[in-house]
Design an enzyme around this catalytic site. Sequence first.
Site, mmCIF file in Angstrom:
data_model
loop_
_atom_site.group_PDB
_atom_site.id
_atom_site.type_symbol
_atom_site.label_atom_id
_atom_site.label_comp_id
_atom_site.label_asym_id
_atom_site.label_seq_id
_atom_site.Cartn_x
_atom_site.Cartn_y
_atom_site.Cartn_z
ATOM 1 N N ARG A 23 2.634 -33.072 -25.595
ATOM 2 C CA ARG A 23 1.645 -34.079 -25.182
ATOM 3 C C ARG A 23 1.175 -34.827 -26.428
ATOM 4 N NH1 ARG A 23 -4.397 -33.429 -24.656
ATOM 5 N NH2 ARG A 23 -5.100 -35.254 -23.513
ATOM 6 N N HIS A 27 -6.591 -41.775 -26.198
ATOM 7 C CA HIS A 27 -7.273 -40.633 -26.811
ATOM 8 C C HIS A 27 -8.228 -41.214 -27.868
ATOM 9 C CE1 HIS A 27 -6.831 -36.062 -27.497
ATOM 10 N NE2 HIS A 27 -7.841 -36.439 -28.248
ATOM 11 N N GLU A 45 -10.573 -36.941 -21.983
ATOM 12 C CA GLU A 45 -11.988 -36.592 -22.130
ATOM 13 C C GLU A 45 -12.943 -37.790 -22.124
ATOM 14 O OE1 GLU A 45 -12.518 -33.996 -25.493
ATOM 15 O OE2 GLU A 45 -11.187 -32.483 -24.681
ATOM 16 N N ASN A 96 -9.124 -29.500 -20.410
ATOM 17 C CA ASN A 96 -9.269 -29.104 -21.814
ATOM 18 C C ASN A 96 -10.412 -28.115 -21.886
ATOM 19 O OD1 ASN A 96 -7.336 -31.011 -22.331
ATOM 20 N ND2 ASN A 96 -8.627 -32.328 -23.609
ATOM 21 N N TYR A 135 -12.471 -25.255 -24.355
ATOM 22 C CA TYR A 135 -12.720 -24.610 -25.648
ATOM 23 C C TYR A 135 -13.787 -23.522 -25.566
ATOM 24 C CZ TYR A 135 -9.694 -28.116 -27.589
ATOM 25 O OH TYR A 135 -8.592 -28.876 -27.853
ATOM 26 N N GLU A 145 -5.350 -28.891 -23.160
ATOM 27 C CA GLU A 145 -5.765 -28.486 -24.507
ATOM 28 C C GLU A 145 -6.505 -27.162 -24.422
ATOM 29 O OE1 GLU A 145 -8.167 -31.225 -26.825
ATOM 30 O OE2 GLU A 145 -6.936 -32.925 -26.190
HETATM 31 C C1 FCB Z 1 -10.987 -32.151 -27.967
HETATM 32 C C2 FCB Z 1 -10.199 -33.388 -28.344
HETATM 33 C C3 FCB Z 1 -9.143 -33.163 -29.381
HETATM 34 C C4 FCB Z 1 -9.601 -32.190 -30.446
HETATM 35 C C5 FCB Z 1 -10.159 -30.945 -29.827
HETATM 36 C C6 FCB Z 1 -10.587 -29.900 -30.817
HETATM 37 O O1 FCB Z 1 -12.238 -32.524 -27.506
HETATM 38 O O2 FCB Z 1 -9.585 -33.932 -27.213
HETATM 39 O O3 FCB Z 1 -8.769 -34.398 -29.913
HETATM 40 O O4 FCB Z 1 -10.509 -32.806 -31.284
HETATM 41 O O5 FCB Z 1 -11.247 -31.259 -29.011
#
Ligand code: FCB
Length: 449
Positions: A79, A123, A168, A295, A297, A351
């Site tokens: 990607r 992006h 995002e 995505n 985290y 992600e």
């Molecule tokens: C996300 C973004 C990516 C990167 C990660 C850590 O929010 O999409 O570009 O910065 O975080």
Amino acid sequence: MSEVTAGLPADFFWGVATSAYQIEGAHDEDGRTPSIWDTFARRPGAVANGENGDVACDHYHRMPADVALIASLGVDKYRFSVSWPRVQPGGRGPVNPKGIDFYSRLVDELLEQGVDPWLTLYHWDLPQELEDAGGWPHRDTAHRFAEYAGLVHDALGDRVPTWTTLNEPWCSAMLGYDTGRHAPGRRDFDEAMRAVHHLLLGHGLAVRELRSRGAGSSGITLNMGVHTPASDDPRDVDAARRADGLGTRIYLDPLVHGRYPEDVLADIAARGASIPVQPGDLEIISAPLDVLGVNYYTSHVLKAADDPAVPEVVSQGAPVTAMGWEIVPEGLTSLLVRLQQDYGVPMVITENGAAFDDLDVSDGYVADADRVEYLAAHISAVAAAVRDGADVRGYLAWSLMDNFEWGYGYAKRFGIVRVDYETQVRTVKQSGRWYRDLITGSRGTTARP
Ligand code: FCB
């Protein structure tokens, strides 16, 4: 099959992800004009150490070797994102042949190496001229974006099977126009709300352009997490509701159900702002999604603050990554199960990954057991969600390689491949080797077609 992947379907796919401004460099070559990130990074104090993406990982000049590196990891998909000001400088007018040629060569190289290209159109690198004309708070930007989507598809549509419109939009709208921590660095809640709507409209209009040209799979990628109240005090419960409203439902309700959530509209109105919907917009925005990119985290615990409109994130006592983000893999399981129930769209993790300091580097070996642990825990969390009924089709790790981490510059390393920014030498980290072995193992003894 390893314990980590237990329960994932046989055709579950694996990949790695990057984005244009974070890796390409070549910021003023072959006709590329500045994006809002080129401008913002030059603003004193905007990025740590005054760094910018002028050179980044120099991927623009090293692309064939980088594609060979990607293929060596054994992934199914890569990607990447297209830099709008590279292919349509200024955000208007005809395509820049040299700019689009770079992506055409990238796509060919990937296909030759047996890796499927997964293209993200946006992006975060809006052409500066479009920001000067009003940016995402301005409705015309949505139309400009749809036109750009069509241009890119005209050039690459014959070879790219999967299209993501936006990465995002929460970050574009809230960090770009509300908190000002990202480009273009404006601070105005009403403008952020206008940006939300025009990003969604731009997505819908772009999907229309893509589909009218026969695009395969089209979708959008959102950053999401679980929002849990810090206590059962009604004010904390309300704080979690608000965070979920502005973080998740304000995007997915219009995208999937064709309407903005009433409670969120009321919160926005109470802050003197509004969503500038025009007749027909919601039909455009709610064009069916082939895939929802997730995505993930971290997840957050919320507490009511003095200003109830802006809830406070409190620690849940979990270990943190180098970003200070708490490591909460079980949040990913709950999130995916919830998205399945509330929205029912096929999902892909577009992600997931972690920044760690990677201090243990010697003789071409980067020992990053912390990242291996993070990835393993999150892939297990995806498998658990699949066992609980979530329709998740694949997983793309963030990131292929260390890169320009926005406001943090080069200080935060998310790669499964290390980049030495002095020499541009790439070294597959322990996590990259582990990921390659996981992928090979999950395929059993059957060779990839
Ligand atoms: C996300 C973004 C990516 C990167 C990660 C850590 O929010 O999409 O570009 O910065 O975080």
